[in-house]
Design a protein around this motif. Sequence first.
Motif, PDB file in Angstrom:
ATOM      1  N   LEU A   1       0.826  -1.213   0.000  1.00 21.54           N
ATOM      2  CA  LEU A   1       0.000   0.000   0.000  1.00 21.54           C
ATOM      3  C   LEU A   1       0.856   1.257   0.000  1.00 21.54           C
ATOM      4  CD1 LEU A   1      -2.758  -1.104   2.527  1.00 21.54           C
ATOM      5  CD2 LEU A   1      -3.092  -0.604   0.103  1.00 21.54           C
ATOM      6  N   ARG A   2       2.042   1.149   0.561  1.00 21.82           N
ATOM      7  CA  ARG A   2       2.960   2.297   0.573  1.00 21.82           C
ATOM      8  C   ARG A   2       3.288   2.749  -0.840  1.00 21.82           C
ATOM      9  NH1 ARG A   2       8.361   3.889   1.203  1.00 21.82           N
ATOM     10  NH2 ARG A   2       8.682   5.351   2.929  1.00 21.82           N
ATOM     11  N   GLN A   3       3.351   1.801  -1.772  1.00 25.16           N
ATOM     12  CA  GLN A   3       3.623   2.149  -3.163  1.00 25.16           C
ATOM     13  C   GLN A   3       2.470   2.927  -3.783  1.00 25.16           C
ATOM     14  OE1 GLN A   3       6.690   1.642  -4.458  1.00 25.16           O
ATOM     15  NE2 GLN A   3       7.064   0.974  -2.348  1.00 25.16           N
ATOM     16  N   THR A   4       1.256   2.658  -3.290  1.00 27.01           N
ATOM     17  CA  THR A   4       0.088   3.386  -3.790  1.00 27.01           C
ATOM     18  C   THR A   4       0.211   4.878  -3.523  1.00 27.01           C
ATOM     19  OG1 THR A   4      -1.294   1.445  -3.362  1.00 27.01           O
ATOM     20  CG2 THR A   4      -2.430   3.541  -3.654  1.00 27.01           C
ATOM     21  N   ALA A   5       0.801   5.206  -2.381  1.00 25.18           N
ATOM     22  CA  ALA A   5       0.941   6.616  -1.997  1.00 25.18           C
ATOM     23  C   ALA A   5       1.845   7.377  -2.951  1.00 25.18           C
ATOM     24  CB  ALA A   5       1.477   6.716  -0.574  1.00 25.18           C
ATOM     25  N   LEU A   6       2.674   6.662  -3.706  1.00 24.02           N
ATOM     26  CA  LEU A   6       3.610   7.313  -4.623  1.00 24.02           C
ATOM     27  C   LEU A   6       2.987   7.574  -5.995  1.00 24.02           C
ATOM     28  CD1 LEU A   6       6.784   5.176  -3.768  1.00 24.02           C
ATOM     29  CD2 LEU A   6       6.073   7.360  -2.768  1.00 24.02           C
ATOM     30  N   ARG A   7       1.795   7.050  -6.223  1.00 25.49           N
ATOM     31  CA  ARG A   7       1.146   7.240  -7.518  1.00 25.49           C
ATOM     32  C   ARG A   7       0.474   8.606  -7.609  1.00 25.49           C
ATOM     33  NH1 ARG A   7      -2.155   1.509  -7.438  1.00 25.49           N
ATOM     34  NH2 ARG A   7      -0.348   0.099  -7.445  1.00 25.49           N
ATOM     35  N   PRO A   8       0.289   9.121  -8.822  1.00 27.66           N
ATOM     36  CA  PRO A   8      -0.413  10.402  -8.972  1.00 27.66           C
ATOM     37  C   PRO A   8      -1.824  10.364  -8.380  1.00 27.66           C
ATOM     38  CG  PRO A   8       0.721   9.807 -10.997  1.00 27.66           C
ATOM     39  CD  PRO A   8       0.828   8.618 -10.100  1.00 27.66           C
ATOM     40  N   VAL A   9      -2.528   9.232  -8.571  1.00 28.88           N
ATOM     41  CA  VAL A   9      -3.842   9.036  -7.952  1.00 28.88           C
ATOM     42  C   VAL A   9      -3.663   7.951  -6.895  1.00 28.88           C
ATOM     43  CG1 VAL A   9      -6.234   8.371  -8.290  1.00 28.88           C
ATOM     44  CG2 VAL A   9      -5.039   9.655 -10.081  1.00 28.88           C
ATOM     45  N   ASN A  10      -3.756   8.349  -5.615  1.00 30.59           N
ATOM     46  CA  ASN A  10      -3.376   7.429  -4.544  1.00 30.59           C
ATOM     47  C   ASN A  10      -4.569   6.894  -3.757  1.00 30.59           C
ATOM     48  OD1 ASN A  10      -4.085   9.689  -3.080  1.00 30.59           O
ATOM     49  ND2 ASN A  10      -2.024  10.133  -2.339  1.00 30.59           N
ATOM     50  N   LYS A  11      -5.759   6.853  -4.364  1.00 27.58           N
ATOM     51  CA  LYS A  11      -6.934   6.319  -3.686  1.00 27.58           C
ATOM     52  C   LYS A  11      -7.298   4.947  -4.247  1.00 27.58           C
ATOM     53  CE  LYS A  11     -10.323   8.828  -2.271  1.00 27.58           C
ATOM     54  NZ  LYS A  11     -11.482   9.730  -2.168  1.00 27.58           N
ATOM     55  N   LEU A  12      -7.782   4.104  -3.345  1.00 34.92           N
ATOM     56  CA  LEU A  12      -8.253   2.776  -3.701  1.00 34.92           C
ATOM     57  C   LEU A  12      -9.729   2.651  -3.330  1.00 34.92           C
ATOM     58  CD1 LEU A  12      -5.260   0.705  -2.270  1.00 34.92           C
ATOM     59  CD2 LEU A  12      -5.708   1.173  -4.680  1.00 34.92           C
ATOM     60  N   PRO A  13     -10.479   1.786  -4.014  1.00 41.81           N
ATOM     61  CA  PRO A  13     -11.916   1.661  -3.727  1.00 41.81           C
ATOM     62  C   PRO A  13     -12.241   0.651  -2.633  1.00 41.81           C
ATOM     63  CG  PRO A  13     -11.364   0.351  -5.633  1.00 41.81           C
ATOM     64  CD  PRO A  13     -10.077   1.030  -5.204  1.00 41.81           C
ATOM     65  N   THR A  14     -11.246   0.180  -1.906  1.00 36.62           N
ATOM     66  CA  THR A  14     -11.403  -0.950  -0.984  1.00 36.62           C
ATOM     67  C   THR A  14     -12.556  -0.783   0.003  1.00 36.62           C
ATOM     68  OG1 THR A  14      -9.001  -1.208  -1.119  1.00 36.62           O
ATOM     69  CG2 THR A  14     -10.146  -2.461   0.592  1.00 36.62           C
ATOM     70  N   LEU A  15     -12.699   0.398   0.593  1.00 37.21           N
ATOM     71  CA  LEU A  15     -13.718   0.616   1.629  1.00 37.21           C
ATOM     72  C   LEU A  15     -14.787   1.606   1.184  1.00 37.21           C
ATOM     73  CD1 LEU A  15     -11.597   0.671   4.929  1.00 37.21           C
ATOM     74  CD2 LEU A  15     -12.683  -1.266   3.769  1.00 37.21           C
ATOM     75  N   ARG A  16     -15.029   1.659  -0.103  1.00 39.23           N
ATOM     76  CA  ARG A  16     -16.086   2.544  -0.601  1.00 39.23           C
ATOM     77  C   ARG A  16     -17.424   2.135   0.014  1.00 39.23           C
ATOM     78  NH1 ARG A  16     -16.002   2.473  -6.678  1.00 39.23           N
ATOM     79  NH2 ARG A  16     -14.220   3.895  -6.359  1.00 39.23           N
ATOM     80  N   GLY A  17     -18.145   3.119   0.529  1.00 42.09           N
ATOM     81  CA  GLY A  17     -19.435   2.861   1.163  1.00 42.09           C
ATOM     82  C   GLY A  17     -19.344   2.557   2.648  1.00 42.09           C
ATOM     83  N   ARG A  18     -18.140   2.445   3.172  1.00 42.75           N
ATOM     84  CA  ARG A  18     -17.949   2.209   4.605  1.00 42.75           C
ATOM     85  C   ARG A  18     -17.695   3.534   5.319  1.00 42.75           C
ATOM     86  NH1 ARG A  18     -17.412  -3.017   6.490  1.00 42.75           N
ATOM     87  NH2 ARG A  18     -17.701  -4.527   4.812  1.00 42.75           N
ATOM     88  N   THR A  19     -17.960   3.540   6.644  1.00 50.53           N
ATOM     89  CA  THR A  19     -17.772   4.752   7.444  1.00 50.53           C
ATOM     90  C   THR A  19     -16.854   4.469   8.620  1.00 50.53           C
ATOM     91  OG1 THR A  19     -19.972   5.580   6.850  1.00 50.53           O
ATOM     92  CG2 THR A  19     -18.916   6.562   8.779  1.00 50.53           C
ATOM     93  N   VAL A  20     -15.819   5.294   8.754  1.00 54.86           N
ATOM     94  CA  VAL A  20     -14.846   5.191   9.842  1.00 54.86           C
ATOM     95  C   VAL A  20     -15.035   6.388  10.770  1.00 54.86           C
ATOM     96  CG1 VAL A  20     -12.394   5.227  10.426  1.00 54.86           C
ATOM     97  CG2 VAL A  20     -13.192   3.924   8.430  1.00 54.86           C
ATOM     98  N   VAL A  21     -15.102   6.117  12.080  1.00 54.01           N
ATOM     99  CA  VAL A  21     -15.272   7.171  13.078  1.00 54.01           C
ATOM    100  C   VAL A  21     -14.010   7.275  13.925  1.00 54.01           C
ATOM    101  CG1 VAL A  21     -16.614   7.995  15.045  1.00 54.01           C
ATOM    102  CG2 VAL A  21     -17.757   6.758  13.195  1.00 54.01           C
ATOM    103  N   ASN A  22     -13.430   8.464  13.991  1.00 53.27           N
ATOM    104  CA  ASN A  22     -12.322   8.741  14.902  1.00 53.27           C
ATOM    105  C   ASN A  22     -12.911   9.201  16.228  1.00 53.27           C
ATOM    106  OD1 ASN A  22     -10.026   8.120  13.370  1.00 53.27           O
ATOM    107  ND2 ASN A  22     -10.079  10.078  12.312  1.00 53.27           N
TER     108      ASN A  22
END
Length: 315
Positions: free
Chosen positions: A36-57
Amino acid sequence: MRHVQFAEDGRLRHLITLDGVSRQELEALIETALALRQTALRPVNKLPTLRGRTVVNLFFEPSTRTRTSFELAAVRLSADVVNFDVAHSSTKKGETLIDTLRTLEAMRCDLFVVRHKENGTPALLAEHAQPGVAIVNGGDGNHAHPTQGLLDMLTIRRHKGEDFSKLSVAVIGDILHSRVARSDIQALKTLGVQDLRLAAPAELLAPELRAFGQVFDRIDHAIAGADVIMMLRLQKERMDQALIASDADYFRQWGLSQERLALAKPDAIVMHPGPMNREVEIASSVADGPQSVILEQVGNGVPMRMAVMSRLLAG
């Protein structure tokens, strides 16, 4: 804690502590984070893995690195993020933590990152969470900070390779009050570190951790020949009384200076979970020097927390 963290089939359901998490699970999370660290180096660094999910801090203690890192991790997995405003919430009116959890679950929230000053709070919420809802410990008291431990292992892995058994690792400073130290020590032992060194003033050394490594009463002895030096913040806010004479005195006896760093191996890396007290536990010249990986640790928090959330919600 194992019965809380794991489902009946052995799957990781919550992440409350690294105590009891297998070497295989730790290594899988590290490998996922490396990818996943390599994903951060791409021009578009988003993945659809948790689309539709909600995370609460759900943070009841101040945080800069952890909260921001979790938020970025969730966003880069395409999840929706809610930063819970404790100061203006119904908890100030007497609502219990369990009722707060139930309320947010009713709004179809999927994962809660919980930071609290009391030991055991994330575990308590995990025990009451609905099926399919995940709890991640963002730091509780001096008990555990599992994702910090994981990102620290990711950082070591990048610089020192897969074989942890050959490493000499020194953990130095306020071990007594450090949830990071506990999670790091648990992870290091699980990953096979044989030469683990714990160094702290007698009043800041946690007695229950003595069995995990060799205890030193001088920083110079602990650092000599080390591959990894993990400095810890002096946590005055958790001390009931003054346990050190002064900041200057602490630095003289326990601070990591350039002179002391020279005792370690030439390619040793210097780590610190932050926030740093410069010229108290670490000299600025060391914190900003070529052997420091402190800022890389911060950056590694995003892919590691992406890996944890992906594991818990997407399998």
